[in-house]
Design a protein around this motif. Structure first.
Motif, short mmCIF file in Angstrom:
data_model
loop_
_atom_site.label_atom_id
_atom_site.label_comp_id
_atom_site.label_asym_id
_atom_site.label_seq_id
_atom_site.Cartn_x
_atom_site.Cartn_y
_atom_site.Cartn_z
N TRP A 131 0.88 -1.13 0.14
CA TRP A 131 0.32 0.03 0.14
C TRP A 131 0.76 1.43 0.16
O TRP A 131 1.55 1.23 1.15
CB TRP A 131 -0.78 0.39 0.58
CG TRP A 131 -1.90 -0.98 1.84
CD1 TRP A 131 -1.73 -2.81 1.60
CD2 TRP A 131 -2.50 -1.09 0.44
NE1 TRP A 131 -2.66 -2.87 1.90
CE2 TRP A 131 -3.88 -2.98 1.04
CE3 TRP A 131 -4.12 -0.57 0.33
CZ2 TRP A 131 -5.24 -2.82 0.23
CZ3 TRP A 131 -4.80 -1.27 -0.41
CH2 TRP A 131 -5.78 -1.95 -0.03
N THR A 133 1.95 4.82 0.69
CA THR A 133 1.37 5.12 2.23
C THR A 133 1.89 7.03 2.07
O THR A 133 2.23 8.08 2.61
CB THR A 133 2.12 5.03 3.36
OG1 THR A 133 3.67 5.07 3.15
CG2 THR A 133 1.42 3.51 3.75
N ASP A 145 -2.61 3.16 -5.92
CA ASP A 145 -2.10 3.49 -4.29
C ASP A 145 -2.38 1.72 -4.04
O ASP A 145 -1.61 1.84 -2.73
CB ASP A 145 -3.94 3.96 -4.61
CG ASP A 145 -4.79 3.32 -3.62
OD1 ASP A 145 -5.00 2.37 -4.15
OD2 ASP A 145 -5.68 3.18 -2.92
N HIS A 146 -1.69 0.88 -4.84
CA HIS A 146 -1.72 -0.08 -4.44
C HIS A 146 -1.47 -1.36 -5.01
O HIS A 146 -1.39 -1.05 -6.37
CB HIS A 146 -2.68 -1.20 -3.07
CG HIS A 146 -3.62 -1.53 -4.21
ND1 HIS A 146 -4.79 -0.82 -4.61
CD2 HIS A 146 -4.19 -2.74 -4.53
CE1 HIS A 146 -5.52 -1.64 -4.73
NE2 HIS A 146 -5.32 -2.74 -4.74
N SER A 171 3.18 -3.42 3.58
CA SER A 171 2.69 -3.92 3.51
C SER A 171 1.74 -4.85 4.12
O SER A 171 2.06 -4.78 5.78
CB SER A 171 3.32 -4.97 2.42
OG SER A 171 4.59 -4.89 1.86
N LYS D 120 -9.86 4.70 2.82
CA LYS D 120 -10.52 4.32 2.90
C LYS D 120 -11.25 3.82 3.96
O LYS D 120 -10.50 3.43 5.05
CB LYS D 120 -9.88 2.85 2.48
CG LYS D 120 -9.34 3.27 1.16
CD LYS D 120 -8.53 2.34 0.68
CE LYS D 120 -8.25 2.58 -1.42
NZ LYS D 120 -7.03 3.12 -0.71
N GLY D 156 -8.44 2.33 5.85
CA GLY D 156 -8.07 2.01 5.08
C GLY D 156 -6.82 2.73 4.65
O GLY D 156 -6.78 3.80 4.24
N GLU D 157 -5.32 2.38 4.08
CA GLU D 157 -4.38 3.79 3.79
C GLU D 157 -5.38 4.26 2.26
O GLU D 157 -5.24 2.47 1.34
CB GLU D 157 -2.88 2.85 3.70
CG GLU D 157 -2.60 3.35 4.64
CD GLU D 157 -1.90 4.45 5.88
OE1 GLU D 157 -1.93 5.73 4.52
OE2 GLU D 157 -2.34 4.32 6.68
N HIS D 158 -4.74 4.66 1.50
CA HIS D 158 -4.17 5.86 2.01
C HIS D 158 -4.68 7.00 2.89
O HIS D 158 -5.63 7.78 2.84
CB HIS D 158 -3.12 6.38 0.73
CG HIS D 158 -2.36 8.20 1.39
ND1 HIS D 158 -2.99 9.46 0.48
CD2 HIS D 158 -1.54 8.18 2.03
CE1 HIS D 158 -2.36 10.59 1.34
NE2 HIS D 158 -1.43 10.20 1.60
N GLU D 177 -6.31 -5.01 3.96
CA GLU D 177 -6.04 -3.48 4.22
C GLU D 177 -4.60 -2.90 5.03
O GLU D 177 -4.76 -4.26 6.16
CB GLU D 177 -7.32 -2.56 4.33
CG GLU D 177 -7.76 -2.04 3.31
CD GLU D 177 -9.08 -3.82 3.22
OE1 GLU D 177 -9.35 -4.43 3.94
OE2 GLU D 177 -10.08 -3.48 2.17
#
Lengths: 242, 242, 242, 242
Positions: A131, A133, A145-146, A171, D120, D156-158, D177
């Protein structure tokens, strides 16, 4: 014309000793990475491995290197301390260093961090989700974004590193573990990037997202200036006399 | 009842060899610091010096130490690497360490930083002004927004340290130099504080602001938890089986 | 071909109202900066000022801007909040912003920082010495380990800003004050650089070191990616369905 | 004798409007938290809620508050901007603030951060595993290297926040996530802690680990000093005249 001399250093033992690794990286992890990086005109890419004389590195190569990538695992202790001294000094002077996967336990990474660099781990075909950040970071240019790696070695927190200057990727793994999988630090004038994926039995370095990140990271880590190693006595009034 | 075991470690050479230093610190810098700290009931304070057997430290003392202060200058190299290994390990496990003045070049500080820790310097009775850059930090409790030392050794940037987790003091000197004179880092579970003033020929450790900061720093650096040194293999499902 | 659209925004009041400022910047600070930046082929540079309609900025200009430089002082309050909302949003999406000198009190900077951004100050022809604290940073490419401005306004700590991601310059002034004069932060996908020199009565923006830093900073702040403004509900299994 | 005045602020709407929430927190989330904190002699704990006159806060209460906890969700916009101005000012002066769960979108948090604070999310009974990334941090005293909440809302990220000064917890969720679930920042002299768990339909604030962390966080956030709101003109020689 290239504006960065890049050396991909690899222990290169697993690939020669374990058929299942040779199948994924027939010419070694270093060759796979160097081949991809070498397709870009701004980079002049070479490789070096542990069992070459002098670990494949001499003073001139080190001095001329702008960015070094480092993959090692089973033989960290065979890298001589004298070589680590030279690498550390060169990083402080400005060379970028990109430490890959099990390189978290390499002498040069532990030297630069000052910590154990220990972590939790498991080899069990975990799915890894990486992910973002820090959107907009140059190392992540072109990355969504991932992204997902279908199979990777689990590396889990607590990862014993100094607080990163930037944590750009985190991760998750099937088992519920998390890991700061992309981290940067400055040491002297040199940039350091630790990038967690890359277990030798998986085709990680053939993945397009991974390749893109490595390319971005090399460009990001290319020196923008140097630091002199010195500790000067500065008499009163030196500024006015310059 | 004390809740922190504190050891003030000192090289203790200048004080025995140089009359002008002995005049300022007749019983050594360590004794001056330990005496002040020891007046506080929450601290149990002892000292150790380079020329005692084993540098005044054995495994038990190190293991029981919560916070160690470290002053050294002319004999950094005489501290055995094995002792530095043990100190580093203990910091990572949680021990706080407060590195004083010329201790910037000590083996333990350079080990924890991963950099040269070099700087500019001058012995010329500069006036040092220390400016608070993080009001409200516990190490600065009771300190105004600046304070002055009439005479100190000049330490100037560039100070080759990793980016501090916190830069709480920045100093200026008569010559126009600046220095990050109060910096903190985490290493493992341990807290590190570097504090620049303290040249052996000046009465710095008799100064009320300096004493207050040292006391605050000892309390701040007292462990709030520990880290285990390990790198465990965690099989699939381990979390559910706990 | 340009790869960055740059807008130099200036309040442009001092230069029109005060003859001593007009003498240094006859066409305004914005013109002086834009002229130098515009000599570089990778940059497409324009200007905007407070008293133009809409502060010289409309939605299209903001949306197409890659890096904005911001100088303001006596009329921060005349910048409409709605414009600040748009600028903030654009920074979070990826636009770089370089805040100059008295812009520390601009609405956009305080909005991005969340603090007062207050400081000590004095107009008294102080000599300012700027010291590099992060050699090798791209914003400092080509800059020695320090440089001097013969006359500048004193800005002194405590500067009430959030901990910078990077503190790359620290200054001293004749009076013994210090200041974090070059600081970076990330906000969303956008990069922020605060750069302290630039008082309107001094020829700071004609100085070669200052110009070099501004050029480097514009290149550094150019977006490397974007962030979407959203807060998505992600139902179970969304990752597998992608 | 208490050495910290603590106010637990809660929107207190869900609990009054939704029976399934009232079942978990019959007297409101604020009461549940205040009850646990109030069992500790060093804390003097009160509560305030949105629908009390003035949101339950007047100037005197704000000025005397050492640490404020903040839970809000559906009615962030009903908190007056003037109150947010006062809260921000008080944080900068030194008050600690602990922002809980959906408070990530509160006006005070967004004001202090300068970013959208978006993320998220999913309400689907995810299991959350919280991993310690900074062992030895005072907020984590008494917490193992991870702990589990059987059901929580997925965040969740971001996560669009400025780089935290400290990231002490990172969480994973069933869906794969990850989230930086425990983060600290300094703003002025005040400490800020964002702590992600706490969805209103789950018994999160009855969990022993959560309670322990909140208690630790309140003690950590208690002011150790203050910052004056000012921007003083300092004439030449002011330091010598003091």
């Amino acid at each position: 014309m290239p504006n960065a001399n890049v050396i991909v250093w690899n222990e290169y033992r697993h690939e020669r000793e374990m058929p299942e690794v040779a199948k994924v990286y027939p010419d070694g992890i270093h060759s796979a990475i160097a081949k991809w990086l070498g397709t870009h005109d701004d980079l002049s890419v070479s490789t070096a491995t542990l069992d070459e004389p002098g670990c494949g590195l001499d003073d001139e190569k080190i001095q001329n290197c702008d960015v070094m990538l480092w993959w090692g695992h089973m033989a960290h202790d065979e890298v001589p301390d004298e070589l680590v001294d030279k690498l550390q000094r060169r990083v402080l002077e400005g060379m970028g260093v990109i430490v890959l996967h099990s390189g978290h336990f390499s002498k040069i990474f532990r030297r630069l961090m000052g910590t154990t660099c220990q972590l939790k781990w498991r080899e069990a075909d975990d799915r890894e989700i990486l992910w973002v950040t820090q959107p907009g970071h140059p190392i992540l240019a072109g990355i969504d974004d991932h992204f997902i790696l279908d199979r990777e070695e689990m590396y889990g927190e607590h990862f014993d590193i100094p607080r990163p200057d930037e944590t750009i990727l985190i991760s998750s793994f099937d088992g519920g573990e998390v890991f700061r999988s992309g981290c940067t630090w400055r040491r002297g004038a040199g940039k350091v990037f630790y990038f967690q994926p890359g277990h030798e039995t998986y085709p990680t370095y053939h993945d397009a997202n991974i390749q893109r990140i490595l390319l971005n990271a090399v460009r990001w880590a290319t020196p923008a200036g140097a630091m002199r190693i010195e500790c000067p006595n500065k008499p009163s009034g030196w500024l006015d006399k310059e």
